[in-house]
Scaffold this motif. Structure first.
Motif, PDB file in Angstrom:
ATOM      1  N   ALA A   6      20.564 -55.002  21.497  1.00  0.00           N
ATOM      2  CA  ALA A   6      19.946 -54.117  20.179  1.00  0.00           C
ATOM      3  C   ALA A   6      18.617 -54.524  20.332  1.00  0.00           C
ATOM      4  O   ALA A   6      17.977 -53.837  19.250  1.00  0.00           O
ATOM      5  CB  ALA A   6      20.466 -55.010  19.053  1.00  0.00           C
ATOM      6  N   GLY A   7      17.948 -55.106  21.102  1.00  0.00           N
ATOM      7  CA  GLY A   7      16.600 -55.344  21.527  1.00  0.00           C
ATOM      8  C   GLY A   7      15.901 -56.494  20.348  1.00  0.00           C
ATOM      9  O   GLY A   7      14.729 -56.649  20.552  1.00  0.00           O
ATOM     10  N   LYS A   8      17.027 -57.218  20.032  1.00  0.00           N
ATOM     11  CA  LYS A   8      16.507 -58.503  19.321  1.00  0.00           C
ATOM     12  C   LYS A   8      15.974 -59.452  20.296  1.00  0.00           C
ATOM     13  O   LYS A   8      15.021 -60.449  19.890  1.00  0.00           O
ATOM     14  CB  LYS A   8      17.641 -59.064  18.527  1.00  0.00           C
ATOM     15  N   SER A   9      16.277 -59.279  21.652  1.00  0.00           N
ATOM     16  CA  SER A   9      15.861 -60.240  22.662  1.00  0.00           C
ATOM     17  C   SER A   9      15.898 -59.439  23.930  1.00  0.00           C
ATOM     18  O   SER A   9      16.377 -58.642  24.310  1.00  0.00           O
ATOM     19  CB  SER A   9      16.880 -61.109  22.982  1.00  0.00           C
ATOM     20  N   GLN A  10      14.557 -59.616  24.748  1.00  0.00           N
ATOM     21  CA  GLN A  10      14.484 -59.021  25.844  1.00  0.00           C
ATOM     22  C   GLN A  10      15.438 -59.463  27.149  1.00  0.00           C
ATOM     23  O   GLN A  10      15.463 -59.084  27.976  1.00  0.00           O
ATOM     24  CB  GLN A  10      13.308 -59.240  26.142  1.00  0.00           C
ATOM     25  N   ARG A  46      27.822 -62.280  20.507  1.00  0.00           N
ATOM     26  CA  ARG A  46      26.771 -62.159  19.559  1.00  0.00           C
ATOM     27  C   ARG A  46      25.493 -61.930  20.562  1.00  0.00           C
ATOM     28  O   ARG A  46      24.456 -61.176  20.420  1.00  0.00           O
ATOM     29  CB  ARG A  46      26.641 -63.186  18.851  1.00  0.00           C
ATOM     30  N   ASP A  51      22.991 -59.013  20.669  1.00  0.00           N
ATOM     31  CA  ASP A  51      21.518 -58.948  20.476  1.00  0.00           C
ATOM     32  C   ASP A  51      20.774 -58.468  21.306  1.00  0.00           C
ATOM     33  O   ASP A  51      19.499 -58.034  21.115  1.00  0.00           O
ATOM     34  CB  ASP A  51      21.311 -60.618  20.296  1.00  0.00           C
ATOM     35  N   ALA A  52      20.899 -58.885  22.517  1.00  0.00           N
ATOM     36  CA  ALA A  52      20.173 -58.367  23.738  1.00  0.00           C
ATOM     37  C   ALA A  52      20.189 -56.795  23.691  1.00  0.00           C
ATOM     38  O   ALA A  52      19.051 -56.300  24.148  1.00  0.00           O
ATOM     39  CB  ALA A  52      20.640 -58.961  25.126  1.00  0.00           C
TER      40      ALA A  52
END
Length: 75
Positions: free
Chosen positions: A34-38, A27, A31-32
């Motif tokens: 998908a651009g949800k976190s840098q 997960r 997320d990383a």
């Protein structure tokens, strides 16, 4: 959980033993990517945090740690 991370333009991969579950690591990687976190942020079993820029991830390998062989025996 054994995690190996390939980083673009780096000659060696990052390998760590994490107490996090495979689902949780997957997960965080998703997320990383998908651009949800840098940053991809993982914690190893000694409490050290590993941070990798999401745009530099080449691959992430998630698997069970190989059992360590102890003693002498026939190969």
């Amino acid at each position: 959980m054994e995690v190996k991370i390939g980083v673009q333009h780096a000659p060696r991969e990052i390998a760590l033993e994490s107490g996090q579950s495979a689902e949780e690591v997957e997960r965080l990687v998703a997320d990383a990517l998908a651009g949800k976190s840098q940053l991809l942020s993982l914690v190893d079993e000694h409490g050290r945090k590993v941070l990798v820029p999401a745009d530099r991830l080449a691959y992430v390998e998630i698997g069970e740690p190989a059992p360590r062989k102890v003693g002498f025996g026939a190969l």
